[in-house]
Design a protein around this motif. Structure first.
Motif, PDB file in Angstrom:
ATOM      1  N   ASP A   1      -2.555  13.821   1.322  1.00 14.84           N
ATOM      2  CA  ASP A   1      -3.570  13.491   2.320  1.00 14.84           C
ATOM      3  C   ASP A   1      -4.981  13.475   1.748  1.00 14.84           C
ATOM      4  OD1 ASP A   1      -4.014  16.183   1.925  1.00 14.84           O
ATOM      5  OD2 ASP A   1      -3.558  16.790   3.988  1.00 14.84           O
ATOM      6  N   ARG A   2      -5.102  13.652   0.414  1.00 11.74           N
ATOM      7  CA  ARG A   2      -6.395  13.588  -0.264  1.00 11.74           C
ATOM      8  C   ARG A   2      -6.124  13.362  -1.751  1.00 11.74           C
ATOM      9  NH1 ARG A   2      -7.010  19.824   1.077  1.00 11.74           N
ATOM     10  NH2 ARG A   2      -5.490  19.091   2.589  1.00 11.74           N
ATOM     11  N   ASP A   3      -7.167  12.973  -2.500  1.00  9.81           N
ATOM     12  CA  ASP A   3      -7.051  12.946  -3.956  1.00  9.81           C
ATOM     13  C   ASP A   3      -6.842  14.379  -4.457  1.00  9.81           C
ATOM     14  OD1 ASP A   3      -7.490  10.262  -3.871  1.00  9.81           O
ATOM     15  OD2 ASP A   3      -9.462  10.302  -4.819  1.00  9.81           O
TER      16      ASP A   3
ATOM     17  N   ALA B   1      -4.740   9.547  -3.737  1.00  7.92           N
ATOM     18  CA  ALA B   1      -3.951   9.608  -2.507  1.00  7.92           C
ATOM     19  C   ALA B   1      -3.312   8.270  -2.180  1.00  7.92           C
ATOM     20  CB  ALA B   1      -4.843  10.052  -1.349  1.00  7.92           C
ATOM     21  N   GLU B   2      -3.844   7.190  -2.750  1.00 13.96           N
ATOM     22  CA  GLU B   2      -3.365   5.856  -2.365  1.00 13.96           C
ATOM     23  C   GLU B   2      -3.409   4.906  -3.553  1.00 13.96           C
ATOM     24  OE1 GLU B   2      -4.795   4.019   1.453  1.00 13.96           O
ATOM     25  OE2 GLU B   2      -5.619   2.511   0.085  1.00 13.96           O
TER      26      GLU B   2
ATOM     27  N   GLY C   1      -6.574   1.687  -7.149  1.00 16.49           N
ATOM     28  CA  GLY C   1      -6.311   3.050  -6.720  1.00 16.49           C
ATOM     29  C   GLY C   1      -7.028   4.039  -7.607  1.00 16.49           C
TER      30      GLY C   1
ATOM     31  N   VAL D   1       0.864  -1.186   0.000  1.00 14.93           N
ATOM     32  CA  VAL D   1       0.000   0.000   0.000  1.00 14.93           C
ATOM     33  C   VAL D   1       0.897   1.231   0.000  1.00 14.93           C
ATOM     34  CG1 VAL D   1      -1.844   1.249   1.165  1.00 14.93           C
ATOM     35  CG2 VAL D   1      -1.756  -1.256   1.312  1.00 14.93           C
TER      36      VAL D   1
ATOM     37  N   PRO E   1       0.748   8.179  -6.477  1.00 11.45           N
ATOM     38  CA  PRO E   1       1.035   6.839  -5.963  1.00 11.45           C
ATOM     39  C   PRO E   1       0.856   5.721  -6.976  1.00 11.45           C
ATOM     40  CG  PRO E   1      -0.144   8.097  -4.310  1.00 11.45           C
ATOM     41  CD  PRO E   1      -0.149   8.930  -5.579  1.00 11.45           C
TER      42      PRO E   1
ATOM     43  N   CYS F   1       6.361  10.286   0.683  1.00  3.84           N
ATOM     44  CA  CYS F   1       5.287   9.289   0.579  1.00  3.84           C
ATOM     45  C   CYS F   1       5.549   8.157   1.570  1.00  3.84           C
ATOM     46  CB  CYS F   1       5.197   8.731  -0.839  1.00  3.84           C
ATOM     47  SG  CYS F   1       4.705   9.954  -2.072  1.00  3.84           S
ATOM     48  N   GLU F   2       4.535   7.379   1.819  1.00  6.17           N
ATOM     49  CA  GLU F   2       4.643   6.271   2.759  1.00  6.17           C
ATOM     50  C   GLU F   2       4.271   4.967   2.072  1.00  6.17           C
ATOM     51  OE1 GLU F   2       2.027   7.122   5.960  1.00  6.17           O
ATOM     52  OE2 GLU F   2       3.260   8.742   6.790  1.00  6.17           O
TER      53      GLU F   2
ATOM     54  N   ARG G   1       1.012   5.437  -0.105  1.00  4.58           N
ATOM     55  CA  ARG G   1       0.211   6.635   0.147  1.00  4.58           C
ATOM     56  C   ARG G   1       1.020   7.889  -0.161  1.00  4.58           C
ATOM     57  NH1 ARG G   1      -1.181   3.219   4.542  1.00  4.58           N
ATOM     58  NH2 ARG G   1      -3.352   2.480   4.354  1.00  4.58           N
TER      59      ARG G   1
ATOM     60  N   ARG H   1      -2.581   0.494  -4.285  1.00  7.29           N
ATOM     61  CA  ARG H   1      -2.227  -0.774  -3.645  1.00  7.29           C
ATOM     62  C   ARG H   1      -2.166  -1.882  -4.687  1.00  7.29           C
ATOM     63  NH1 ARG H   1      -5.360  -2.127   0.993  1.00  7.29           N
ATOM     64  NH2 ARG H   1      -5.432   0.126   1.461  1.00  7.29           N
TER      65      ARG H   1
END
Length: 469
Positions: free
Chosen positions: A217-219, A327-328, A314, A212, A232, A362-363, A214, A330
């Motif tokens: 903090d938002r689209d 924002a994410e 995503g 995953v 991402p 990013c995370e 990220r 996977r």
């Protein structure tokens, strides 16, 4: 009475008892032992109790062992050797959904006549109650002829195989001294696709991983942020797209450590099977094989490791169009392993690979989904050729040593925990519809499967005990 005459008598007894054996299997199949559904917990226990009763009546010392999940059935014929044979099967079955696609109620089994011959129709017929009962019927005929069971058998039948076998490894560890044997016999497999009998001698391992990634903090609006902010999906796609090179090889450092090439004899045997990759793919709407350069098709599906993207998600995927930087993102990725590849090393290499693509702001997080090494059997053990000859004699065509592209963790567990190889010998067919509506098992597979086990048992052990006339 000599050993050859003994075997002939056992085979004749199996032929004479064919109808009664099918009736016993039908009775067993009527028990809805669905291990994944808590509503059927008592049915799973009922199946275990049915087996215990059958095995006790045959002369086995049969016991039900409770676990944190469903029970194990262990039976012994008062072992007369230090290293007996262990026979493994499972008595739980898959759920039956979708029910409306069944031609008959899944737990109202029956023998049906089809264009290809008689079949036993019902959930569990092929996976694995019918296969398990080929063991039991072979032992029954042996007892009827010899007056007693072979004195060197251990049976292990579990009730959780279709729900991931969560209790099996702890059970093997806790009872290792009582379960160790010279070889394990596993019946939960099939014949080769052209109908010839086969012994599966190697299985690929498996590593599953979900990643995953990220970013913001938002689209984000792609017009305002596109080209400046990290996307991402793009980052993850770059990482995943570089997992293989142009020759079909996985690029992870150290990935091929422990991967072994086929020996010439086994490569020749596999080539002699005449596998048609194009015809195989045509069944699923494809026709062009891909994969590693310089490898044969069977080599790629049985003896080479793989890396596959099983799912990716995503952003916006609904109707119309939405121009966002998600924002994410996977993805789920799996690796099939061969030889002595280490699952933990492959997992670590994959994570390191992905991290190299992730920007500092990013995370990324990872979620493991199982890991098991490959299983490779030592076919130099004379027992393998003895069993192969027994199968060839029964089926009237040369049996084959084959591989399997999938994973059967129990074989690895037997190797790691009990220190023994396994013979994977089953009599299922490609069209048995296991895990699907209208599951079936050919009556010929059931009958000749039991005869095959009688032949293998005779080939792997000297004549023992008294003989009834």
């Amino acid at each position: 009475m000599g050993q050859g005459t003994d075997l002939d008598a056992v085979l004749a007894r199996l032929d004479a008892g064919r109808g009664a054996a099918i009736d016993r299997l039908l009775e067993f199949l009527r028990i809805p032992s669905i291990s994944t559904d808590p509503a059927h917990s008592q049915d799973v226990r009922s199946a275990a109790e049915w087996l215990q009763k059958e095995l006790t009546e045959l002369g086995f010392d049969a016991t039900i062992h409770d676990t944190t999940g469903h029970p194990m059935v262990v039976a012994r014929s008062h072992t007369g050797t230090e290293r007996p044979l262990l026979f493994y099967g499972h008595y739980d079955v898959q759920p039956v959904d979708p029910l409306d696609l069944w031609h008959r109620p899944p737990f109202d089994p029956a023998v049906e006549t089809t264009d290809d011959g008689e079949v036993i129709r019902g959930r569990g017929a092929a996976d694995d109650k019918g296969q398990l009962m080929t063991f039991v019927e072979a032992f029954r005929a042996w007892r009827d002829v010899h007056g007693q069971l072979p004195s060197d058998l251990i049976l292990l039948f579990e009730g959780e195989e279709e729900s991931g076998s969560p209790s099996l490894r702890p059970f093997l560890q806790d009872h290792a001294d009582d379960l160790r044997a010279s070889l394990a016999m596993i019946c939960d497999t099939s014949m080769y696709s052209d109908g010839r009998p086969a012994i599966t001698t190697q299985l690929r391992g498996l590593v599953g991983e979900e990643v995953v990634l990220r970013g913001a903090d938002r689209d984000l609006h792609s017009g305002s942020f596109g080209g400046l902010a990290a996307n991402p999906i793009m980052v993850l796609a770059q990482a995943l797209g570089s997992l293989k090179d142009g020759q079909g090889r996985v690029t992870l450092p150290g990935f091929y450590d422990g991967v072994h090439d086929l020996d010439d004899a086994l490569r020749d045997d596999w080539q002699a099977l005449g596998f048609d990759a194009e015809a195989f793919l045509k069944r699923v709407g494809l026709r062009i094989p891909i994969g590693e350069d310089g490898r044969t098709p069977l080599e790629m599906v049985w003896n080479r490791p793989t890396c596959e993207i099983n799912g990716i998600a995503g952003g916006y995927a609904g109707d119309g169009f939405k121009t966002v930087l998600p924002a994410e993102a996977r993805a789920k990725v799996s690796f099939r392993l061969t030889g002595s590849q280490e699952p933990a090393a492959v997992r670590a290499a994959f994570r390191d690979h992905v991290r190299r693509f992730v920007p500092d702001d990013c995370e990324v997080e990872f979620h493991p989904h199982g890991a098991s090494p490959a299983s490779v059997m030592d076919v130099s053990d004379p027992a393998f050729n003895a069993a192969k000859a027994a199968l060839s004699e029964e089926w009237g065509r040369e049996a084959a040593f084959i591989g399997a592209g999938g994973s059967i963790p129990i074989a690895g567990d037997f190797k790691q925990i009990l220190g023994m190889d396994s013979m994977l010998i089953g009599f299922g067919s490609d069209d048995d519809r296991i895990h699907s509506p209208n599951e079936k098992y050919d009556v010929s597979s059931f009958q000749k499967g039991a005869r095959s086990w009688a032949r293998i048992l005779s080939a792997l052990r000297p004549a023992q005990g008294t003989t009834s006339s």
